[in-house]
Design a protein around this motif. Structure first.
Motif, PDB file in Angstrom:
ATOM      1  N   GLN A 167       0.815  -1.209   0.000  1.00 55.22           N
ATOM      2  CA  GLN A 167       0.000   0.000   0.000  1.00 55.22           C
ATOM      3  C   GLN A 167       0.855   1.269   0.000  1.00 55.22           C
ATOM      4  OE1 GLN A 167      -3.494  -0.063  -0.231  1.00 55.22           O
ATOM      5  NE2 GLN A 167      -2.900  -2.142  -0.736  1.00 55.22           N
ATOM      6  N   GLY A 168       1.929   1.276  -0.795  1.00 52.86           N
ATOM      7  CA  GLY A 168       2.734   2.484  -0.951  1.00 52.86           C
ATOM      8  C   GLY A 168       3.953   2.562  -0.052  1.00 52.86           C
ATOM      9  N   THR A 169       3.785   2.267   1.232  1.00 57.65           N
ATOM     10  CA  THR A 169       4.930   2.327   2.140  1.00 57.65           C
ATOM     11  C   THR A 169       5.275   0.957   2.725  1.00 57.65           C
ATOM     12  OG1 THR A 169       3.480   2.891   3.998  1.00 57.65           O
ATOM     13  CG2 THR A 169       4.496   4.718   2.795  1.00 57.65           C
ATOM     14  N   GLY A 170       4.372   0.024   2.617  1.00 53.91           N
ATOM     15  CA  GLY A 170       4.601  -1.311   3.140  1.00 53.91           C
ATOM     16  C   GLY A 170       3.411  -2.207   2.856  1.00 53.91           C
ATOM     17  N   PHE A 171       3.530  -3.452   3.278  1.00 56.77           N
ATOM     18  CA  PHE A 171       2.451  -4.423   3.111  1.00 56.77           C
ATOM     19  C   PHE A 171       1.525  -4.350   4.319  1.00 56.77           C
ATOM     20  CE2 PHE A 171       5.325  -5.989  -0.008  1.00 56.77           C
ATOM     21  CZ  PHE A 171       4.566  -6.727  -0.901  1.00 56.77           C
ATOM     22  N   VAL A 172       0.232  -4.421   4.061  1.00 56.20           N
ATOM     23  CA  VAL A 172      -0.766  -4.449   5.130  1.00 56.20           C
ATOM     24  C   VAL A 172      -1.694  -5.643   4.909  1.00 56.20           C
ATOM     25  CG1 VAL A 172      -0.715  -1.963   5.568  1.00 56.20           C
ATOM     26  CG2 VAL A 172      -2.331  -2.875   3.916  1.00 56.20           C
ATOM     27  N   LYS A 173      -2.245  -6.145   6.009  1.00 61.58           N
ATOM     28  CA  LYS A 173      -3.182  -7.265   5.895  1.00 61.58           C
ATOM     29  C   LYS A 173      -4.431  -6.785   5.178  1.00 61.58           C
ATOM     30  CE  LYS A 173      -4.007  -9.717   9.597  1.00 61.58           C
ATOM     31  NZ  LYS A 173      -4.634 -10.374  10.759  1.00 61.58           N
ATOM     32  N   PHE A 174      -4.768  -7.503   4.106  1.00 64.92           N
ATOM     33  CA  PHE A 174      -5.862  -7.110   3.244  1.00 64.92           C
ATOM     34  C   PHE A 174      -7.065  -8.019   3.424  1.00 64.92           C
ATOM     35  CE2 PHE A 174      -7.126  -5.306  -0.959  1.00 64.92           C
ATOM     36  CZ  PHE A 174      -6.768  -3.998  -0.693  1.00 64.92           C
ATOM     37  N   ASN A 175      -6.817  -9.327   3.496  1.00 63.04           N
ATOM     38  CA  ASN A 175      -7.878 -10.328   3.616  1.00 63.04           C
ATOM     39  C   ASN A 175      -7.402 -11.464   4.510  1.00 63.04           C
ATOM     40  OD1 ASN A 175     -10.005  -9.484   1.733  1.00 63.04           O
ATOM     41  ND2 ASN A 175      -8.477  -9.825   0.141  1.00 63.04           N
ATOM     42  N   GLU A 176      -8.349 -12.205   5.017  1.00 63.38           N
ATOM     43  CA  GLU A 176      -8.022 -13.477   5.673  1.00 63.38           C
ATOM     44  C   GLU A 176      -9.156 -14.452   5.415  1.00 63.38           C
ATOM     45  OE1 GLU A 176      -8.553 -13.661  10.270  1.00 63.38           O
ATOM     46  OE2 GLU A 176      -7.767 -11.670   9.809  1.00 63.38           O
ATOM     47  N   ALA A 177      -8.783 -15.728   5.360  1.00 61.54           N
ATOM     48  CA  ALA A 177      -9.781 -16.757   5.063  1.00 61.54           C
ATOM     49  C   ALA A 177      -9.409 -18.046   5.764  1.00 61.54           C
ATOM     50  CB  ALA A 177      -9.867 -16.992   3.560  1.00 61.54           C
ATOM     51  N   LEU A 178     -10.409 -18.794   6.126  1.00 60.95           N
ATOM     52  CA  LEU A 178     -10.251 -20.128   6.698  1.00 60.95           C
ATOM     53  C   LEU A 178     -10.575 -21.116   5.583  1.00 60.95           C
ATOM     54  CD1 LEU A 178      -9.695 -21.498   9.447  1.00 60.95           C
ATOM     55  CD2 LEU A 178     -12.154 -21.551   9.806  1.00 60.95           C
ATOM     56  N   THR A 179      -9.622 -22.001   5.254  1.00 65.48           N
ATOM     57  CA  THR A 179      -9.838 -22.938   4.149  1.00 65.48           C
ATOM     58  C   THR A 179      -9.433 -24.340   4.557  1.00 65.48           C
ATOM     59  OG1 THR A 179      -7.635 -22.667   3.192  1.00 65.48           O
ATOM     60  CG2 THR A 179      -9.328 -21.133   2.453  1.00 65.48           C
ATOM     61  N   LYS A 180      -9.856 -25.297   3.751  1.00 67.97           N
ATOM     62  CA  LYS A 180      -9.462 -26.679   3.976  1.00 67.97           C
ATOM     63  C   LYS A 180      -7.993 -26.858   3.618  1.00 67.97           C
ATOM     64  CE  LYS A 180     -13.976 -28.640   2.907  1.00 67.97           C
ATOM     65  NZ  LYS A 180     -14.741 -29.461   1.969  1.00 67.97           N
ATOM     66  N   VAL A 181      -7.329 -27.752   4.311  1.00 69.84           N
ATOM     67  CA  VAL A 181      -5.944 -28.085   4.006  1.00 69.84           C
ATOM     68  C   VAL A 181      -5.881 -28.613   2.579  1.00 69.84           C
ATOM     69  CG1 VAL A 181      -4.037 -29.673   4.540  1.00 69.84           C
ATOM     70  CG2 VAL A 181      -5.308 -28.568   6.397  1.00 69.84           C
ATOM     71  N   GLY A 182      -4.914 -28.130   1.802  1.00 69.70           N
ATOM     72  CA  GLY A 182      -4.726 -28.591   0.439  1.00 69.70           C
ATOM     73  C   GLY A 182      -5.619 -27.919  -0.586  1.00 69.70           C
ATOM     74  N   GLU A 183      -6.528 -27.069  -0.145  1.00 63.20           N
ATOM     75  CA  GLU A 183      -7.418 -26.387  -1.072  1.00 63.20           C
ATOM     76  C   GLU A 183      -6.646 -25.281  -1.784  1.00 63.20           C
ATOM     77  OE1 GLU A 183     -11.871 -25.423  -0.369  1.00 63.20           O
ATOM     78  OE2 GLU A 183     -10.742 -23.714   0.402  1.00 63.20           O
ATOM     79  N   ASN A 184      -6.716 -25.255  -3.108  1.00 60.52           N
ATOM     80  CA  ASN A 184      -6.060 -24.221  -3.901  1.00 60.52           C
ATOM     81  C   ASN A 184      -6.934 -22.982  -3.831  1.00 60.52           C
ATOM     82  OD1 ASN A 184      -4.503 -22.756  -5.634  1.00 60.52           O
ATOM     83  ND2 ASN A 184      -5.128 -23.874  -7.464  1.00 60.52           N
ATOM     84  N   PHE A 185      -6.613 -22.099  -2.914  1.00 57.01           N
ATOM     85  CA  PHE A 185      -7.487 -20.963  -2.632  1.00 57.01           C
ATOM     86  C   PHE A 185      -7.058 -19.729  -3.405  1.00 57.01           C
ATOM     87  CE2 PHE A 185      -8.967 -17.321  -0.168  1.00 57.01           C
ATOM     88  CZ  PHE A 185     -10.295 -17.669  -0.007  1.00 57.01           C
ATOM     89  N   VAL A 186      -8.018 -19.114  -4.094  1.00 57.76           N
ATOM     90  CA  VAL A 186      -7.827 -17.834  -4.758  1.00 57.76           C
ATOM     91  C   VAL A 186      -8.836 -16.905  -4.122  1.00 57.76           C
ATOM     92  CG1 VAL A 186      -7.919 -16.617  -6.964  1.00 57.76           C
ATOM     93  CG2 VAL A 186      -7.151 -18.998  -6.896  1.00 57.76           C
TER      94      VAL A 186
END
Length: 192
Positions: A167-186
């Motif tokens: 975000q211009g000066t550094g990385f910030v947390k944008f999203n979070e998600a809970l997914t199954k192990v091994g799931e190819n998450f987009v």
């Protein structure tokens, strides 16, 4: 071409033979090229590598100076290089040192090639088999790929994924998600 045409003895027209030949060529050359491209997409980052092999010496020294009180050997430091999207390369450091780990995990600083610290996270490297701790996402913001950090949860078959974007000066947390192990998450779409 004649050998290919012998596979279709009933087709006598040169026009149809040329069409079939073109389709066969596409199948033999274009399809494998597309498969190679798909398997080497932007979220395929080079694996962790000895920092001295790919990171600038001045950057390794800076990372050591800013994150360690000593006792960490430069040859034990690993780095994950994230490809550039016009804003320079990113280097994610893994010091492989118990001095830089605690109950919550280990410190993973992220530096621009210029030496600027753009993110520092504490993450637990103990993940279920097949899961990547840190990877580049297909999303690009302000010239850098977003980073996805995966962490174990209290539920054995689930992991948490945290997306950090520049975000211009550094990385910030944008999203979070809970997914199954091994799931190819987009982000926005989960693919099994």
């Amino acid at each position: 071409m004649q050998a290919i045409m012998n596979l279709f003895p009933n087709i006598k027209s040169h026009k149809y033979q040329a069409i079939i030949f073109t389709i066969v060529c596409i199948a033999l050359f274009v399809v494998p090229a597309l498969l190679v491209k798909e398997t080497s997409s932007t979220n395929s980052v080079r694996p962790w590598t000895v920092a001295q092999d790919i990171a600038p010496v001045s950057l390794i020294e800076r990372a050591l100076r800013q994150n360690s009180i000593g006792g960490v050997e430069a040859k034990s430091i690993k780095v994950l290089q994230v490809p550039s999207h016009g804003a320079g390369k990113l280097y994610i450091f893994d010091f492989h040192s118990p001095q830089l780990c605690g109950a919550g995990g280990c410190i993973y600083p992220v530096y621009q090639e210029s030496g600027k610290l753009v993110l520092s996270v504490i993450a637990n490297p103990n993940l279920p088999k097949g899961e990547m701790l840190i990877r580049a996402d297909d999303t690009v913001q302000n010239g850098f790929s977003c980073l996805v950090i995966t962490q174990s949860t209290h539920t054995e078959s689930m992991v948490s994924r945290f997306q950090y974007c520049y975000q211009g000066t550094g990385f910030v947390k944008f999203n979070e998600a809970l997914t199954k192990v091994g799931e190819n998450f987009v982000w926005g779409v989960a693919k099994s």
